[in-house]
Design a protein around this motif. Structure first.
Motif, short mmCIF file in Angstrom:
data_model
loop_
_atom_site.label_atom_id
_atom_site.label_comp_id
_atom_site.label_asym_id
_atom_site.label_seq_id
_atom_site.Cartn_x
_atom_site.Cartn_y
_atom_site.Cartn_z
N GLU A 176 -6.32 -29.21 -29.69
CA GLU A 176 -5.31 -30.25 -29.86
C GLU A 176 -5.12 -30.61 -31.31
O GLU A 176 -4.01 -30.82 -31.79
N LYS A 177 -6.27 -30.78 -32.02
CA LYS A 177 -6.17 -31.15 -33.42
C LYS A 177 -6.51 -29.92 -34.25
O LYS A 177 -7.31 -29.10 -33.83
N PRO A 178 -5.96 -29.81 -35.46
CA PRO A 178 -6.26 -28.62 -36.26
C PRO A 178 -7.74 -28.56 -36.63
O PRO A 178 -8.37 -29.59 -36.86
N PHE A 195 -11.65 -21.53 -40.86
CA PHE A 195 -10.53 -20.61 -40.88
C PHE A 195 -10.94 -19.16 -41.15
O PHE A 195 -11.62 -18.88 -42.12
N GLY A 196 -10.49 -18.25 -40.28
CA GLY A 196 -10.75 -16.83 -40.51
C GLY A 196 -12.17 -16.40 -40.26
O GLY A 196 -12.52 -15.23 -40.43
N ARG A 197 -13.01 -17.32 -39.83
CA ARG A 197 -14.43 -16.97 -39.67
C ARG A 197 -14.78 -16.71 -38.22
O ARG A 197 -14.05 -17.07 -37.30
N LEU A 220 -5.50 -22.26 -37.46
CA LEU A 220 -6.13 -23.57 -37.45
C LEU A 220 -6.04 -24.25 -36.09
O LEU A 220 -6.58 -25.32 -35.89
N PHE A 221 -5.33 -23.60 -35.17
CA PHE A 221 -5.18 -24.22 -33.86
C PHE A 221 -5.75 -23.41 -32.72
O PHE A 221 -5.80 -23.87 -31.60
N LYS A 236 -13.39 -15.55 -32.89
CA LYS A 236 -12.86 -15.47 -34.25
C LYS A 236 -11.81 -16.56 -34.39
O LYS A 236 -10.94 -16.69 -33.51
N ALA A 292 -10.79 -26.60 -42.40
CA ALA A 292 -10.60 -25.39 -43.20
C ALA A 292 -11.84 -24.50 -43.25
O ALA A 292 -11.73 -23.29 -43.41
N GLY A 319 -5.13 -14.65 -43.10
CA GLY A 319 -6.08 -14.92 -42.02
C GLY A 319 -7.51 -14.61 -42.39
O GLY A 319 -8.36 -14.36 -41.55
N PRO A 339 -11.18 -15.65 -44.46
CA PRO A 339 -11.87 -16.90 -44.82
C PRO A 339 -11.65 -17.32 -46.27
O PRO A 339 -11.47 -16.48 -47.14
#
Lengths: 611, 117
Positions: free
Chosen positions: A494-496, A502-504, A480-481, A476, A499, B113, B115
């Motif tokens: 290392e890199k973000p 995110f959250g997926r 972003l990191f 999960k 988008a 947090g 999607p």
């Protein structure tokens, strides 16, 4: 000394083993390779894949093609498998009787019952004189997307001020919270209703929104609905499927339409005829997979299978037979189905008559069938190969025997030995006693069926994604990191991350693959494991029972697991666990002490050259 | 003084339409916001404004709104580029309204947090 290549042509992969063979019978293994099988196993289309496999092995072993003196290919088991799936139930919501899509941000809280009126009708009521209004009447206001949240709230507040009993609201846009925050009274509001125009006005309705973190209590209870709408016993019975489909969600709407209900129809999916020498069992596909597998067990040996003409199952079975007949240039009547695996599964389907895009899990039956004939035309493959490369090609031996020879190179092995070969198109087993006599069996249902089940039960509509989910763990994306993997470990970047992640939930393949469907990680893991259990563990037991001495699986003491699907991170362990219940020692092979469970047949082919 | 956990929005223009939609988006996702008018920084681009807002917000998320651009930034990404950035002149009215609403929703979803839309 001569350089020899063993080539194993499988359903999904073609494997090559390269070795130096000395006159005194000594063997020195050089390299191996794995490529995708081109075309259907057993056809001349395989030659392309064979050549790339050989070239890859040569490259890895720093040899050139002119050094290769002999190519040995396997007597590929003349079995071809195919899979199909049929839904056997269909859910229909008649007359827009309920809304159960569980929007993420409903507004307000509570249970509201009343006559459903549009915002336009409310505006009219507000203009009516006090005498003409029935203040005892309760209303639920319906607002389509033409109205913004400010306007909707304004009119409902005016209604409250005038003394009109507005008990709930239904919105087309995702504005439940926005409207609720502007009302002078708290009422339950369900939003994100896509097809709001299909709701019948001036019917009785009930809207329920539970507190944050809780689920609805009244609309998921048939007696709750019966109380609200004063239903009689017959009507209450009919409302049970509606209540059932609203269990476990935070908000819902039920509308009392004259004939409205949720109907679950059984779809006649056709009959399967299982034929043995002296008897035929017939099973309706819609009785479910268990019934079909039970009927199979009753038959001593399956001679053939046919499907009812004009049905999907009939079509699938004749397709498989057709393919086989074409391949081997025999009459279709000679192609017989020797094994069938039926699995009960679910298919999420968009419900007919749904107002907010709801999907229900419809029951389905997935079937894998395997056709067998006398021989596959390996001669045409060897002829074409010899012509193209100018190297001698021999058809070296029966697959099962070669597999056992290859498996024997695993440190710690001795005869008698049983192997389980988990492939893409079939699950095979072979047993060799001390004298080297081998019994073997090929069963339908393997890696490809697992992928199909994962694809349909998670409603991915993406076979590649299903394949990746089968092979890899999931994680999960928590920020972003960093991501949190299914074993609770955290991985930082290392890199973000982009988008879109995110959250997926993501699959950890060669790169991160986002899963856009709203499914929980637990569900993905459950479906993945269950598919592997229902197919591989079941087939492992079936296969070993068939080749075991006196058909008693306990007579086998140890089993070596080989094949592409044996590499899977979970399957071998699941089989190990199951077999340990029968006190059988099982483990993944380690061909030539370095390949793991791969390359067994190819290695066996090379070994057979010195026997 | 106790400040509610909120997303800070730095505005330098009278771009009322976009701002209204952004605030509606955040409200629908049930989070709080704080609007700060920074007219003296009128030369700053939306991205810089958003980053400044993110540094100021105790939820670490900031939104910058100029005459033509809206941008969402988060403190964690201060050494990289922003989360979302839109030039409003590229869109017609309806799209611009929808995008501004989404900006609010997604800024809130970042905090939760969940999607993005």
């Amino acid at each position: 000394m001569k350089l020899v290549a063993g080539v194993d042509i499988g359903n999904s992969s073609t494997e090559v083993c390269l070795a130096e063979v000395y006159d005194n019978g000594r063997l020195k293994f050089i390299s191996s390779s794995l490529v995708e099988t081109t075309g259907i196993k057993g056809t001349v289309n395989n030659v392309e894949g064979i050549i790339s496999g050989i070239e890859l092995a040569l490259k890895k072993g720093s040899r050139i093609i002119s050094e290769l003196k002999e190519i040995r290919i396997n007597e590929a088991a003349p079995v071809i498998g195919d899979t199909a799936m049929e839904t056997i139930t269909e859910t229909i919501i008649t007359e827009s009787t309920m809304i159960g899509h569980n929007p993420s941000t409903p507004g307000g809280v509570g249970l509201g019952v009343g006559e459903i009126i549009s915002l336009k009708q409310l505006k009219q009521l507000l203009n009516d004189s006090d005498e003409s209004i029935n203040y005892e009447e309760k209303y639920i206001v319906l607002a389509p997307q033409d109205y913004d949240y400010g306007t909707i709230a304004k009119y409902i507040n005016e209604g409250f001020n005038k003394g009109i009993k507005i008990t709930a609201a239904m919105l087309q846009k995702d504005e439940g919270v926005l409207v609720s925050n502007r009302l002078i009274k708290t009422i339950p509001i369900v939003d994100e209703i896509k097809f709001i125009e299909k709701v019948q006005l001036n019917t009785m309705g009930a809207v329920e929104v539970a507190e944050s973190g809780y689920t609805i209590k009244t609309l998921s209870n048939p007696y709750g609905i019966a109380t609200i709408f004063s239903l009689n016993a017959e009507e209450t019975k009919n409302i049970v499927p509606v209540a059932k489909s609203l269990i476990g969600i935070r908000s819902a709407v039920v509308i009392k339409t004259p004939k409205g209900q949720v109907k679950e129809k059984v779809i006649p999916a056709g009959t399967i005829y299982l034929k043995a020498k002296n008897q035929t069992e017939q099973v309706n596909l819609d009785e479910g997979a268990e019934k079909i597998m039970d009927a199979l067990v009753n038959l001593e040996e399956l001679d053939d299978v046919d499907g009812e003409a004009g049905t999907n199952i009939g079509g699938m079975i004749s397709n498989v037979k057709n393919t086989m007949a074409e391949l081997t240039n025999i009459d279709i009547r000679e192609a017989k189905i020797k094994d069938l695996l039926a699995i009960d599964t679910f298919l999420p389907v968009k419900v007919n008559g749904a107002l907010a895009g709801e999907t229900f899990l419809e029951k389905a039956v997935a079937v894998a069938a395997m056709v067998k004939t006398d021989r596959l035309p390996m001669l045409s493959i060897s002829a074409k190969l010899e012509k193209q490369l100018g190297i001698k090609v021999k058809i070296a031996g029966v697959e099962a025997v070669m597999a056992i020879m290859g498996a024997m190179t695993t440190p710690g092995m001795k005869l008698p030995l049983a192997i389980l070969d988990l492939g893409g198109g079939s699950t095979d087993a072979a047993l060799s006693d001390e004298k080297g006599i081998v019994k073997s069996i090929h069963l339908a249902g393997a890696g490809e069926l697992v992928t199909m089940l994962i694809n349909s039960e998670l409603d991915l509509k993406d076979r590649n994604l299903a394949e990746e989910i089968k092979k890899n763990p999931v994680a999960k994306v928590e920020s972003l990191f960093h991501i949190r993997m299914e074993n609770r470990e955290i991985k930082f970047f290392e890199k973000p991350l982009d988008a879109k992640y995110f959250g997926r939930n993501v699959v950890i393949g060669n790169e991160l693959l986002p899963i856009y469907k709203e499914i929980s990680m637990e569900k993905i893991i459950e479906v993945r494991r269950s598919a592997k259990e229902r197919i591989f563990v079941k087939n492992a037991i079936r296969a070993l029972s068939i080749i075991a001495p006196m058909n008693n699986i306990r007579n086998i003491s140890s089993v070596v697991i080989v094949g592409g699907s044996a590499l899977d991170f979970e399957i071998s362990d699941m089989i190990l666990k199951e077999l340990s219940k029968f006190k059988i020692v099982a483990g993944r092979g380690n061909i030539r002490a370095e390949e793991g469970p791969r390359n067994a047949v190819a290695t066996g082919l090379v070994i057979s050259s010195v026997l | 003084m106790y400040k509610r956990p909120s997303i800070t929005i730095n505005v330098i223009s009278k771009n009322k339409e976009a701002l209204k939609e952004i605030l509606a988006g955040i409200e629908e996702e049930e989070l709080y916001y704080e609007v700060s008018e920074c007219f003296e920084s009128f030369q700053m681009c939306a991205e810089a404004l958003a980053l400044k807002a993110a540094e100021a917000s105790n939820l670490e998320v900031g939104i910058g709104v100029t005459e033509d651009e809206i941008c969402v930034h988060v403190r964690k990404l201060r050494n990289y580029c922003s989360l979302f950035k839109f030039q409003l002149r590229n869109y017609d009215y309806r799209a611009y309204v929808e995008i501004s609403r989404c900006v609010g929703i997604n800024a809130a979803r970042y905090v939760k947090g969940v999607p993005f839309k």
